[in-house]
Design an enzyme around this catalytic site. Structure first.
Site, PDB file in Angstrom:
ATOM      1  N   CYS A 157      37.199  46.613  39.734  1.00  0.00           N
ATOM      2  CA  CYS A 157      38.102  46.857  40.861  1.00  0.00           C
ATOM      3  C   CYS A 157      37.967  45.851  41.990  1.00  0.00           C
ATOM      4  O   CYS A 157      38.859  45.774  42.843  1.00  0.00           O
ATOM      5  CB  CYS A 157      37.897  48.271  41.393  1.00  0.00           C
ATOM      6  N   GLN A 158      36.870  45.135  42.075  1.00  0.00           N
ATOM      7  CA  GLN A 158      36.766  44.105  43.099  1.00  0.00           C
ATOM      8  C   GLN A 158      37.653  42.912  42.714  1.00  0.00           C
ATOM      9  O   GLN A 158      37.685  42.535  41.540  1.00  0.00           O
ATOM     10  CB  GLN A 158      35.319  43.639  43.246  1.00  0.00           C
ATOM     11  N   GLU A 196      28.101  45.372  41.490  1.00  0.00           N
ATOM     12  CA  GLU A 196      27.142  46.230  42.163  1.00  0.00           C
ATOM     13  C   GLU A 196      27.573  47.666  42.327  1.00  0.00           C
ATOM     14  O   GLU A 196      27.129  48.342  43.281  1.00  0.00           O
ATOM     15  CB  GLU A 196      26.827  45.648  43.544  1.00  0.00           C
ATOM     16  N   ASN A 197      28.408  48.205  41.468  1.00  0.00           N
ATOM     17  CA  ASN A 197      28.875  49.585  41.606  1.00  0.00           C
ATOM     18  C   ASN A 197      27.685  50.519  41.872  1.00  0.00           C
ATOM     19  O   ASN A 197      26.718  50.514  41.119  1.00  0.00           O
ATOM     20  CB  ASN A 197      29.584  50.033  40.331  1.00  0.00           C
ATOM     21  N   HIS A 224      20.055  40.709  42.389  1.00  0.00           N
ATOM     22  CA  HIS A 224      21.206  40.510  43.272  1.00  0.00           C
ATOM     23  C   HIS A 224      22.004  41.806  43.410  1.00  0.00           C
ATOM     24  O   HIS A 224      22.355  42.208  44.525  1.00  0.00           O
ATOM     25  CB  HIS A 224      22.093  39.391  42.725  1.00  0.00           C
ATOM     26  N   GLU A 225      22.290  42.444  42.276  1.00  0.00           N
ATOM     27  CA  GLU A 225      23.079  43.681  42.337  1.00  0.00           C
ATOM     28  C   GLU A 225      22.313  44.793  43.043  1.00  0.00           C
ATOM     29  O   GLU A 225      22.901  45.609  43.760  1.00  0.00           O
ATOM     30  CB  GLU A 225      23.484  44.120  40.924  1.00  0.00           C
ATOM     31  N   HIS A 248      22.593  44.457  46.764  1.00  0.00           N
ATOM     32  CA  HIS A 248      23.866  44.981  47.271  1.00  0.00           C
ATOM     33  C   HIS A 248      23.757  46.453  47.675  1.00  0.00           C
ATOM     34  O   HIS A 248      24.598  46.944  48.441  1.00  0.00           O
ATOM     35  CB  HIS A 248      24.955  44.846  46.204  1.00  0.00           C
ATOM     36  N   ASP A 250      40.859  36.417  44.447  1.00  0.00           N
ATOM     37  CA  ASP A 250      40.329  35.963  43.158  1.00  0.00           C
ATOM     38  C   ASP A 250      40.476  34.454  42.991  1.00  0.00           C
ATOM     39  O   ASP A 250      39.661  33.817  42.308  1.00  0.00           O
ATOM     40  CB  ASP A 250      41.042  36.675  42.007  1.00  0.00           C
ATOM     41  N   TYR A 263      28.433  33.093  49.349  1.00  0.00           N
ATOM     42  CA  TYR A 263      27.082  33.370  48.878  1.00  0.00           C
ATOM     43  C   TYR A 263      26.076  32.400  49.510  1.00  0.00           C
ATOM     44  O   TYR A 263      25.102  32.814  50.144  1.00  0.00           O
ATOM     45  CB  TYR A 263      26.997  33.230  47.356  1.00  0.00           C
ATOM     46  N   MET A 313      33.555  34.619  34.033  1.00  0.00           N
ATOM     47  CA  MET A 313      34.270  33.554  34.731  1.00  0.00           C
ATOM     48  C   MET A 313      33.351  32.409  35.164  1.00  0.00           C
ATOM     49  O   MET A 313      33.812  31.276  35.317  1.00  0.00           O
ATOM     50  CB  MET A 313      35.025  34.121  35.926  1.00  0.00           C
ATOM     51  N   LYS A 314      32.083  32.673  35.334  1.00  0.00           N
ATOM     52  CA  LYS A 314      31.140  31.621  35.689  1.00  0.00           C
ATOM     53  C   LYS A 314      31.086  30.549  34.608  1.00  0.00           C
ATOM     54  O   LYS A 314      30.750  29.386  34.891  1.00  0.00           O
ATOM     55  CB  LYS A 314      29.746  32.225  35.902  1.00  0.00           C
TER      56      LYS A 314
END
Length: 612
Positions: free
Chosen positions: A129-130, A280-281, A304-305, A308, A384, A392, A562-563
């Protein structure tokens, strides 16, 4: 109308919903969800209220007390970024019920057929959703300025199970009368269906709404953590081993930043199409399987997550123009956790890789330096499309600069106070700066805050990391141009991050013969660490090594992160004088497109349309 967010139809004069109760019926054959959403306001409201929607078929809007229809309209034309404005007219109501269905083209949902999953036997669906994709799952005020609690009933085929970014309440048979939605009760209560109930009692921004449905199992890895994945023992066991140190990271996070407020910290390893390293949900972090490397280094993504949980989930940027408040703080917090758990050298490598990525994105945005700022203007811009290292790494550098100015112990106290003051709130950059100046008197005389926040490029007082291992790797990379390849004794203890830093610092214009010689000695194109493999393949493309195109194609068809997609497709599309590379990019995307999440599809389409 006074929008609160350039990416939302939400009006600042309208109240924010405080709770949403969802009933979701999953129809896998049609790749749709038939749903109802009961939205509750803090007090009765009369007049219009605007919600965001994208690719939703709205069936009705009702007064939940009387089930009488309420007037509503859906803007006939869909904005390419924001979607459609769903306007509902209320007459002193404090809640309203919407029935609707999602579309197979929902930008948040990826429906996977059995062959696209790990287990190859049952279908799978998950959300992402982000930044602004919750509106394609349910109508909502889809801005991080709004924070909601929610409950959800997920009606799904009995052989499947569900996880959510919420507390699991029950798994039980359907009940007649509870499934008021655009599907009928016979479908809701079919014998081959089951209902899973969840509740999120802490207010979250809509982009943190998340679920996954499939053949899912788990392993226990700590008192607060389970690792979930498809029911494939090899994947579950590898994930449990990779993330075995999670509880120690949680404890260190609490020591640094205060209590962990979310109860559980579970992890879900998704199929390879997941477009991010992690999401990070709260209570249920989503992860790409590419972070399972076999040496526990993938736990840095988890760090990292986890970070968050304090910066992003607990305190949230009010709009995507303040995105650095989420990611800059979290990158700083992640590296503090890594420093304690894995050592200073490992944290220094992280900073070094980030420094290189920041410099590359400064070059990427050389035609539009607006997006090299921390505080950006994004009216008419899809978040996006401008996703980058800048929030970051420039955000990290800003906080690191403040830490150096006031010393770490003082900065640690400042961070704890910041988190305690603003927890469960959404704030903007100006609120942070006011808090900073109030709690660190005179800081604006020591650090040019305006240059850091509103200036383009990298400020002069940013700092490239200094450590023995970082300096050695960068030096070896510089010598490669002169024909000196690192000796085996020099790289004997290198792991993925060392190789990633080395490859990313190699000088431009390397001959294809040099690239081939490096691979012949160290087999980097076959590396099981995706960070290393993709960095090498990107280098091979840019140096004109056509012999690696088969491996490039295989990589682009195996993963949807995507990275990895962004640099490889960009390198192919920008290959000067290499029509073969450009043809490969077009063909592979055409063949692999349906295996990518809709967000990743859009990113690749943008790359190809820009360069081809």
């Amino acid at each position: 109308m006074a929008p609160v967010d350039p990416h939302s139809f939400t009006d600042s004069t309208h109240p924010f919903a405080t709770h949403i109760s969802l009933s979701l019926y999953f129809n896998f054959p049609s790749s749709t969800i038939h749903s109802s959403a009961l939205l509750t306001l803090p007090s009765p409201h009369s007049g219009p209220i605007s919600l965001d929607a994208r690719s939703l078929a709205i069936s009705s809007v009702l007064d939940p007390q009387t089930l009488t229809p309420l007037p509503f309209s859906l803007s006939p034309n869909s904005d390419p970024i924001k979607g459609q404005n769903l306007t509902i007219t209320l007459s002193n109501q404090s809640s309203f019920l919407i029935t609707f269905s999602t579309s197979p083209s929902s930008s948040a949902l990826q429906w996977l057929s059995p062959p696209q999953t790990f287990n190859k036997t049952l279908p799978f669906v998950y959300t992402q959703c982000q930044s602004i994709h919750a509106r394609s799952v349910f109508p909502c005020q889809d801005t991080p300025a709004a924070r909601i609690c929610y409950s959800a009933r997920l009606n799904l085929p009995r052989q499947l199970s569900a996880v959510m970014s919420a507390a699991h309440i029950d798994r039980r048979p359907p009940i007649l009368g509870e499934g008021l939605s655009s599907c009928d009760e016979a479908l809701w209560c079919a014998e081959d269906r089951v209902v899973e109930e969840f509740a999120m009692e802490q207010p979250i921004p809509p982009y943190l709404f998340a679920f996954a449905v499939g053949e899912i199992n788990y392993r226990e890895v700590g008192p607060r953590t389970r690792v979930y994945a498809e029911s494939v023992p090899a994947v579950l066991d590898a994930a449990a081993k990779e993330f075995a140190g999670t509880e120690e990271m949680i404890r260190q996070g609490e020591r640094l930043f205060g209590p962990y407020e979310w109860g559980r910290f579970d992890l879900l390893v998704l199929p390879p199409s997941f477009p991010y390293g992690g999401m990070e949900n709260p209570r249920m972090v989503f992860l790409t399987p590419t972070v399972i490397r076999g040496d526990a280094s993938g736990a840095q993504v988890v760090a990292h997550e986890l970070a968050h949980s304090w910066t992003g989930n607990l305190i949230t940027n009010k709009t995507n123009e303040d995105f650095w408040l989420n990611e800059g703080f979290t990158t700083y917090a992640e590296r503090r956790i890594v420093e304690v758990v894995q050592g200073e050298d490992r944290a220094a490598l992280n900073i070094g890789i980030g420094w290189r990525g920041l410099n590359e994105d400064m070059e990427r945005f050389h035609d539009n330096m607006e997006f090299t700022k921390l505080k950006t203007r994004q009216e008419g811009v899809d978040p996006d499309d401008i996703y980058s290292h800048v929030p970051y790494e420039k955000g990290f550098q800003f906080l690191w600069r403040i830490e150096r100015q006031i010393c770490r112990p003082a900065f640690d106290e400042f961070l704890k106070k910041y988190i305690a003051t603003f927890k469960f709130q959404s704030i903007d950059t100006e609120m942070f700066l006011d808090f900073l100046k109030a709690n660190v008197p005179g800081i604006e005389k020591e650090i040019d805050l305006d240059v850091w926040i509103h200036g383009t490029g990298i400020p002069p007082d940013a700092l490239e990391p200094v450590s023995t291992i970082y300096t050695k790797i960068v030096s070896l990379a510089t010598e490669f141009k002169l024909g000196r390849m690192p000796r085996e004794d020099e790289v004997a203890e290198w792991r993925g991050q060392e190789w990633e830093l080395y490859l990313e610092n190699l000088p431009k214009g390397i001959e294809s013969s040099q690239v081939a010689a490096l691979d012949a000695r160290y087999r980097l194109s076959e590396c099981k660490d995706w960070e290393v493999k993709v960095a090498f393949l990107q280098l091979a493309i840019s140096s004109g090594c056509r012999e690696y195109f088969v491996e490039v194609e295989k990589t682009l068809k195996e993963v949807g992160r995507m990275k990895y997609l962004r640099p490889l497709y960009t390198a192919l599309a920008q290959a000067t004088g290499n029509d073969e590379a450009k043809i490969l990019a077009k063909r592979v995307f055409m063949e692999a497109r349906e295996c990518y999440h809709p967000i990743a599809q859009g990113v690749v389409e943008t790359i190809l349309s820009k360069h081809l």
